[in-house]
Design an enzyme around this catalytic site. Structure first.
Site, short mmCIF file in Angstrom:
data_model
loop_
_atom_site.label_atom_id
_atom_site.label_comp_id
_atom_site.label_asym_id
_atom_site.label_seq_id
_atom_site.Cartn_x
_atom_site.Cartn_y
_atom_site.Cartn_z
N ASP A 70 16.99 -4.55 40.15
CA ASP A 70 16.92 -4.29 38.87
C ASP A 70 17.99 -3.10 38.35
O ASP A 70 17.62 -1.92 39.03
CB ASP A 70 15.77 -3.70 38.45
CG ASP A 70 14.85 -3.91 36.67
OD1 ASP A 70 16.26 -4.79 36.03
OD2 ASP A 70 14.44 -2.98 36.25
N HIS A 71 18.82 -3.70 37.48
CA HIS A 71 19.93 -2.11 36.80
C HIS A 71 20.88 -1.93 38.93
O HIS A 71 20.88 -0.77 38.26
CB HIS A 71 19.59 -1.73 36.03
CG HIS A 71 18.95 -1.98 34.95
ND1 HIS A 71 19.82 -2.44 33.58
CD2 HIS A 71 18.01 -2.21 33.99
CE1 HIS A 71 19.05 -2.29 32.93
NE2 HIS A 71 17.66 -2.00 33.10
N HIS A 87 14.63 -0.16 26.41
CA HIS A 87 14.17 0.22 27.58
C HIS A 87 13.29 1.23 26.98
O HIS A 87 13.57 1.87 26.21
CB HIS A 87 14.60 1.10 28.43
CG HIS A 87 15.34 -0.06 29.18
ND1 HIS A 87 17.02 -0.36 29.20
CD2 HIS A 87 15.31 -1.28 29.72
CE1 HIS A 87 17.66 -1.38 29.51
NE2 HIS A 87 16.27 -1.92 30.34
N HIS A 136 15.90 -7.62 29.16
CA HIS A 136 15.32 -6.40 28.95
C HIS A 136 14.59 -5.82 28.50
O HIS A 136 14.82 -6.08 27.06
CB HIS A 136 16.27 -5.58 29.99
CG HIS A 136 17.23 -6.02 30.70
ND1 HIS A 136 16.79 -5.05 32.08
CD2 HIS A 136 17.92 -7.36 31.47
CE1 HIS A 136 17.64 -5.77 33.13
NE2 HIS A 136 18.18 -6.89 32.91
N GLY A 137 14.06 -4.53 28.28
CA GLY A 137 13.13 -3.66 27.43
C GLY A 137 12.69 -4.60 26.95
O GLY A 137 12.34 -4.40 25.68
N ALA A 138 11.97 -6.17 27.49
CA ALA A 138 11.06 -6.40 26.58
C ALA A 138 9.45 -5.99 26.93
O ALA A 138 8.82 -6.95 26.45
CB ALA A 138 10.78 -7.81 26.94
N SER A 196 7.31 -0.71 31.29
CA SER A 196 6.44 0.16 30.30
C SER A 196 5.30 -0.54 30.07
O SER A 196 4.58 0.77 30.47
CB SER A 196 7.17 0.45 29.25
OG SER A 196 8.75 1.43 29.14
P1 13P Z 1 10.64 -2.17 29.39
O1 13P Z 1 11.28 -0.29 29.76
O2 13P Z 1 10.67 -2.53 27.95
O3 13P Z 1 9.54 -2.67 29.89
O4 13P Z 1 12.03 -2.84 30.08
C1 13P Z 1 11.92 -3.05 31.65
C2 13P Z 1 13.08 -3.50 31.53
O5 13P Z 1 14.03 -3.92 30.95
C3 13P Z 1 12.75 -3.58 33.66
O6 13P Z 1 14.73 -3.87 33.36
O1 G3H Z 2 15.06 -0.76 33.03
C1 G3H Z 2 14.42 0.01 33.73
C2 G3H Z 2 13.33 -0.08 34.09
O2 G3H Z 2 12.43 0.38 33.50
C3 G3H Z 2 13.61 0.22 35.95
O3 G3H Z 2 12.76 2.33 35.18
O4 G3H Z 2 14.81 3.85 36.42
O5 G3H Z 2 13.04 4.49 35.96
O6 G3H Z 2 12.54 2.40 37.61
P1 G3H Z 2 12.73 3.39 36.65
ZN ZN Z 3 16.17 -3.36 32.07
#
Ligand code: 13P
Ligand code: G3H
Ligand code: ZN
Length: 329
Positions: free
Chosen positions: A99-100, A195, A231-233, A277
């Site tokens: 992720d990212h 996020h 993302h951010g869902a 989250s």
């Molecule tokens: P949330 O913070 O809304 O759960 O988003 C997670 C996310 O986009 C992880 O890449």
């Molecule tokens: O989008 C980010 C994810 O919620 C991961 O978060 O980098 O704190 O592990 P983190």
């Molecule tokens: Zn994300």
């Protein structure tokens, strides 16, 4: 030592995205950092027969140790098989996804250690640089049959250092060129999600602004049938925020994406929905409750266990009632 994801029992995202697009649902992409979160994700997805994307961030790799985390994920495949056979349910496809990812080197390291999918997030870079970096990762990843997610547009929250709200949204006029020039397998877009647990600045009782479905539709017109990622869902469920506040926490004005908006997105070309989250909130709420109501308890299993049970319930609900991925394994 190079480890192939195929030997570990993971799949890349190609086939499951194709099916999700056709079937009008989204695959859950749940983040994990520890054993209880991973157990909950696997149990919930086996019990609902849902395909799943296990997401590992750079921070998760650092927190849990990248080697241990990879073996945990590998163990999750065996755990899934055991569980499926025990419950006489089908085995589920599991993607192990970075992720990212923020550099070519990080993506390469994941690809060589058993990840079946990586995200290269060049969304903060000028367009041309984003294209070049994404293309470099795609060319490398595709040699190993690993799929790649790119991103155009910038979400608020952890990506908040970009100045103007308006310019955060994905520009639909860029998507066609980006997808063609880079060869990415899926594209994350910014349509108003962000996020974390504080997504919208609204007064108590007010509804958050709706997602920009007009931008999503414009994107779909320009790259029909192409897998889109949201993302951010997280929905930042009120029950968990209330429970956290009731048992000594302090989370004011935490607001997320309403579930009906996610249901609508899941029916469109959005075929991967990222949720981290909500898992953090559910876990924190139940741990706070256990510690506050049983102050003499000091066995971590006594507060992590109930947290894990709550996570299972929450993930099952998302698969069945929000993303529509239940029964699609
Ligand atoms: P949330 O913070 O809304 O759960 O988003 C997670 C996310 O986009 C992880 O890449
Ligand atoms: O989008 C980010 C994810 O919620 C991961 O978060 O980098 O704190 O592990 P983190
Ligand atoms: Zn994300």
């Amino acid at each position: 030592m190079i480890v192939s994801y195929k030997e570990l029992g993971f799949v890349n995202s190609k086939e499951i995205f194709k099916k999700a697009l056709k079937g009008g649902y989204a695959i859950p992409a749940y983040n994990f950092n520890n054993m209880e979160q991973l157990q909950a994700i696997i149990i919930a997805c086996v019990q609902t027969s849902s395909p799943v994307i296990l997401q590992v961030s750079k921070g998760a790799r650092e927190y849990a140790n990248q080697t241990l985390l990879r073996y945990l994920a590998q163990g999750a495949v065996e755990f899934m098989k055991e569980l499926a056979s025990e419950k006489k349910l089908p085995e589920i496809p599991i993607v192990l996804h970075l992720d990212h990812g923020d550099s070519f080197e990080l993506c390469k390291s994941c690809i060589l250690s058993g990840f079946s999918s990586v995200m290269i997030d060049g969304s903060h870079l000028p367009y041309e640089e984003n294209v070049l970096l994404t293309k470099k990762v795609v060319e490398y990843a595709h040699e190993f049959d690993v799929t790649v997610e790119g991103e155009l547009g910038v979400l608020a929250g952890i990506e908040e250092h970009v100045q103007s709200e308006v310019h955060h949204y994905t520009k639909p006029e860029e998507v066609e060129d980006f997808v063609k020039s880079t060869g990415v397998d899926s594209l994350a877009i910014a349509i108003g999600t962000s996020h974390g647990a504080y997504k919208f600045k609204v007064k108590p009782g007010e509804n958050p602004p709706p997602l920009r479905f007009d931008i999503l539709e414009e994107v779909e017109k320009r790259i029909p049938g192409f897998p889109i990622v949201l993302h951010g869902a997280s929905s930042v469920l009120k029950d968990y925020v209330d429970m956290i506040n009731r048992y000594g926490g302090n989370m004011e004005n935490a607001v997320g994406v309403p579930e009906d908006q996610l249901r609508r997105a899941a029916k469109s070309a959005v075929c991967k929905i990222n949720i981290d989250s909500d898992g953090r909130l559910a876990m924190t709420a139940k741990i706070r409750e256990a510690l506050a109501t049983k102050p003499a308890e000091f066995d971590p299993r006594k507060y992590l266990g109930p947290a894990r049970e709550e996570l299972i319930k929450m993930y099952m609900d998302k698969n069945m009632n929000v993303l529509g991925s239940a029964g699609k394994a």
